[in-house]
Design a protein around this motif. Structure first.
Motif, short mmCIF file in Angstrom:
data_model
loop_
_atom_site.label_atom_id
_atom_site.label_comp_id
_atom_site.label_asym_id
_atom_site.label_seq_id
_atom_site.Cartn_x
_atom_site.Cartn_y
_atom_site.Cartn_z
N GLU A 52 96.24 13.10 56.44
CA GLU A 52 95.66 11.95 55.75
C GLU A 52 94.59 11.29 56.64
OE1 GLU A 52 97.11 7.84 53.55
OE2 GLU A 52 98.45 8.82 54.94
N GLN A 53 94.88 11.12 57.93
CA GLN A 53 93.89 10.53 58.85
C GLN A 53 92.63 11.39 58.91
OE1 GLN A 53 95.62 9.90 62.70
NE2 GLN A 53 96.77 8.11 62.05
N LYS A 56 90.65 10.94 55.67
CA LYS A 56 90.00 9.63 55.63
C LYS A 56 88.75 9.63 56.50
CE LYS A 56 93.86 6.58 54.59
NZ LYS A 56 94.73 5.51 55.11
N LYS A 57 88.85 10.23 57.67
CA LYS A 57 87.70 10.32 58.57
C LYS A 57 86.59 11.17 57.94
CE LYS A 57 86.47 11.54 63.29
NZ LYS A 57 86.94 12.12 64.56
N GLU A 58 86.97 12.29 57.39
CA GLU A 58 85.99 13.21 56.78
C GLU A 58 85.25 12.58 55.61
OE1 GLU A 58 83.68 16.53 56.01
OE2 GLU A 58 84.92 16.13 57.79
N PHE A 59 85.98 11.82 54.80
CA PHE A 59 85.39 11.22 53.61
C PHE A 59 84.96 9.77 53.83
CE2 PHE A 59 87.91 14.70 51.78
CZ PHE A 59 86.93 15.32 51.05
N ASN A 60 84.97 9.33 55.09
CA ASN A 60 84.52 7.97 55.46
C ASN A 60 85.24 6.89 54.66
OD1 ASN A 60 82.58 8.95 57.34
ND2 ASN A 60 81.24 9.42 55.62
N LEU A 61 86.55 6.99 54.60
CA LEU A 61 87.38 6.00 53.91
C LEU A 61 87.98 5.06 54.94
CD1 LEU A 61 89.18 8.43 51.45
CD2 LEU A 61 87.21 6.97 50.98
N ASN A 62 87.96 3.78 54.67
CA ASN A 62 88.47 2.81 55.65
C ASN A 62 89.88 2.34 55.35
OD1 ASN A 62 86.06 2.86 57.06
ND2 ASN A 62 85.15 1.30 55.75
N GLY A 63 90.42 2.64 54.21
CA GLY A 63 91.71 2.08 53.84
C GLY A 63 92.76 3.08 53.82
#
Length: 63
Positions: A52-53, A56-63
């Motif tokens: 999941e981390q 999130k990093k790959e898709f530039n998600l902050n939440g």
């Protein structure tokens, strides 16, 4: 008994909308799964939390 019936007929209160779930199942190749598990263990995370981390990093998600 009437109080019980009233509580059963009421609509549940929802505080937040449920997160969407991915309906498809994905399988990782064994060598990738092993590497993922090894890196997750180093960070004291489960494989799914580590993945999941990464996502999130790959898709530039902050939440």
């Amino acid at each position: 008994m009437d109080q019980l019936k009233d509580s059963m007929n009421s609509n549940p209160v929802i505080n937040e909308t449920p997160a969407p779930r991915i309906s498809n199942s994905y399988t990782l190749k064994q060598n990738i799964a092993n590497k993922l598990a090894r890196r997750a263990k180093e960070k004291e995370l489960t494989g799914s939390r580590y993945l999941e981390q990464l996502l999130k990093k790959e898709f530039n998600l902050n939440g």
